[in-house]
Design a protein around this motif. Structure first.
Motif, mmCIF file in Angstrom:
data_model
loop_
_atom_site.group_PDB
_atom_site.id
_atom_site.type_symbol
_atom_site.label_atom_id
_atom_site.label_comp_id
_atom_site.label_asym_id
_atom_site.label_seq_id
_atom_site.Cartn_x
_atom_site.Cartn_y
_atom_site.Cartn_z
ATOM 1 N N GLU A 1 30.452 38.487 50.371
ATOM 2 C CA GLU A 1 29.066 38.108 50.066
ATOM 3 C C GLU A 1 28.742 38.389 48.607
ATOM 4 O O GLU A 1 28.091 37.575 47.942
ATOM 5 N N GLN A 2 29.181 39.541 48.093
ATOM 6 C CA GLN A 2 28.931 39.869 46.691
ATOM 7 C C GLN A 2 29.631 38.874 45.766
ATOM 8 O O GLN A 2 29.066 38.467 44.744
ATOM 9 N N LEU A 3 30.849 38.470 46.127
ATOM 10 C CA LEU A 3 31.582 37.491 45.323
ATOM 11 C C LEU A 3 30.895 36.127 45.357
ATOM 12 O O LEU A 3 30.854 35.424 44.342
ATOM 13 N N GLN A 4 30.325 35.753 46.496
ATOM 14 C CA GLN A 4 29.599 34.483 46.598
ATOM 15 C C GLN A 4 28.323 34.516 45.762
ATOM 16 O O GLN A 4 27.979 33.528 45.099
ATOM 17 N N ILE A 5 27.624 35.628 45.778
ATOM 18 C CA ILE A 5 26.417 35.772 44.956
ATOM 19 C C ILE A 5 26.782 35.693 43.484
ATOM 20 O O ILE A 5 26.108 35.015 42.694
ATOM 21 N N LEU A 6 27.859 36.355 43.105
ATOM 22 C CA LEU A 6 28.333 36.310 41.717
ATOM 23 C C LEU A 6 28.693 34.876 41.325
ATOM 24 O O LEU A 6 28.398 34.442 40.210
ATOM 25 N N GLY B 1 27.313 32.180 42.453
ATOM 26 C CA GLY B 1 26.043 31.487 42.244
ATOM 27 C C GLY B 1 25.418 31.791 40.889
ATOM 28 O O GLY B 1 24.815 30.922 40.269
ATOM 29 N N LYS B 2 25.592 33.011 40.421
ATOM 30 C CA LYS B 2 25.005 33.422 39.144
ATOM 31 C C LYS B 2 25.847 33.015 37.943
ATOM 32 O O LYS B 2 25.311 32.712 36.887
ATOM 33 N N THR B 3 27.175 33.050 38.098
ATOM 34 C CA THR B 3 28.064 32.860 36.946
ATOM 35 C C THR B 3 28.921 31.606 37.025
ATOM 36 O O THR B 3 29.447 31.170 36.007
ATOM 37 N N GLY B 4 29.113 31.079 38.217
ATOM 38 C CA GLY B 4 30.010 29.942 38.402
ATOM 39 C C GLY B 4 31.470 30.342 38.573
ATOM 40 O O GLY B 4 32.332 29.506 38.770
ATOM 41 N N GLY C 1 36.024 47.382 42.256
ATOM 42 C CA GLY C 1 35.807 46.692 40.993
ATOM 43 C C GLY C 1 34.626 45.748 40.988
ATOM 44 O O GLY C 1 33.984 45.543 39.961
ATOM 45 N N VAL C 2 34.305 45.165 42.148
ATOM 46 C CA VAL C 2 33.189 44.220 42.192
ATOM 47 C C VAL C 2 31.869 44.928 41.931
ATOM 48 O O VAL C 2 30.913 44.321 41.433
ATOM 49 N N SER C 3 31.800 46.211 42.205
ATOM 50 C CA SER C 3 30.564 46.954 41.943
ATOM 51 C C SER C 3 30.218 46.962 40.456
ATOM 52 O O SER C 3 29.053 47.047 40.083
ATOM 53 N N ALA C 4 31.231 46.837 39.592
ATOM 54 C CA ALA C 4 30.997 46.837 38.148
ATOM 55 C C ALA C 4 30.585 45.468 37.614
ATOM 56 O O ALA C 4 30.019 45.383 36.529
ATOM 57 N N ILE C 5 30.864 44.404 38.375
ATOM 58 C CA ILE C 5 30.574 43.068 37.850
ATOM 59 C C ILE C 5 29.542 42.294 38.663
ATOM 60 O O ILE C 5 29.085 41.243 38.230
ATOM 61 N N ARG C 6 29.124 42.790 39.805
ATOM 62 C CA ARG C 6 28.277 42.012 40.711
ATOM 63 C C ARG C 6 26.869 41.741 40.196
ATOM 64 O O ARG C 6 26.216 40.823 40.644
ATOM 65 N N ASN C 7 26.387 42.524 39.261
ATOM 66 C CA ASN C 7 25.012 42.359 38.794
ATOM 67 C C ASN C 7 24.871 41.481 37.562
ATOM 68 O O ASN C 7 23.775 41.359 37.025
ATOM 69 N N HIS C 8 25.952 40.882 37.109
ATOM 70 C CA HIS C 8 25.862 40.011 35.943
ATOM 71 C C HIS C 8 25.060 38.761 36.295
ATOM 72 O O HIS C 8 25.227 38.187 37.362
ATOM 73 N N LYS C 9 24.195 38.351 35.380
ATOM 74 C CA LYS C 9 23.288 37.230 35.621
ATOM 75 C C LYS C 9 23.849 35.894 35.158
ATOM 76 O O LYS C 9 23.295 34.861 35.435
ATOM 77 N N GLY C 10 24.944 35.923 34.418
ATOM 78 C CA GLY C 10 25.511 34.683 33.925
ATOM 79 C C GLY C 10 26.940 34.898 33.474
ATOM 80 O O GLY C 10 27.455 36.020 33.445
#
Length: 116
Positions: free
Chosen positions: A14-19, A21-24, A99-108
């Motif tokens: 789910e976190q990877l799918q959200i990422l 959506g935000k970053t492509g 590792g996803v915890s470090a990158i999941r909040n990026h907006k783009g």
């Protein structure tokens, strides 16, 4: 080495799918970035801990790892020499989660790339 079919925890998917959506960035590429971030950070997986892989995104090893397959498997084997193939797959999934915890909040995409 790693099994031909691999998957993650549902929450990580789910976190990877959200990422995405935000970053492509697709989940498999984001998983590669997350894995190497976790390795760089020094995370160590403990196989004594109950770690359940509950996701539904089951992809073949080449799709998950791409051209990083050989180095990913070598890093896992070096860090966990006594682990079975199934335990190595679980360790890989745990590293992706870490590792996803470090990158999941990026907006783009630009902030993600600049943070690498």
């Amino acid at each position: 080495m790693l099994p031909q079919t691999m998957w993650l925890k549902k929450s990580v998917e789910e976190q990877l799918q959200i990422l995405k959506g935000k970053t492509g960035v697709t989940p498999n590429v984001a998983a590669r970035i997350a894995f190497f971030r976790s390795i760089e950070k020094g995370f160590m997986f403990n196989r004594e801990k109950d770690y359940k892989l509950s996701g539904s995104l089951k992809l073949d090893k080449f799709t998950w790892l791409g051209k990083t397959q050989m180095v990913t498997e070598l890093l896992l084997k070096q860090r966990y020499p006594e682990y079975s193939d199934k335990e190595l797959q679980t360790a890989w999934a745990a590293h992706v989660e870490d590792g996803v915890s470090a990158i999941r909040n990026h907006k783009g995409l630009l902030p993600l790339v600049c943070d690498l």
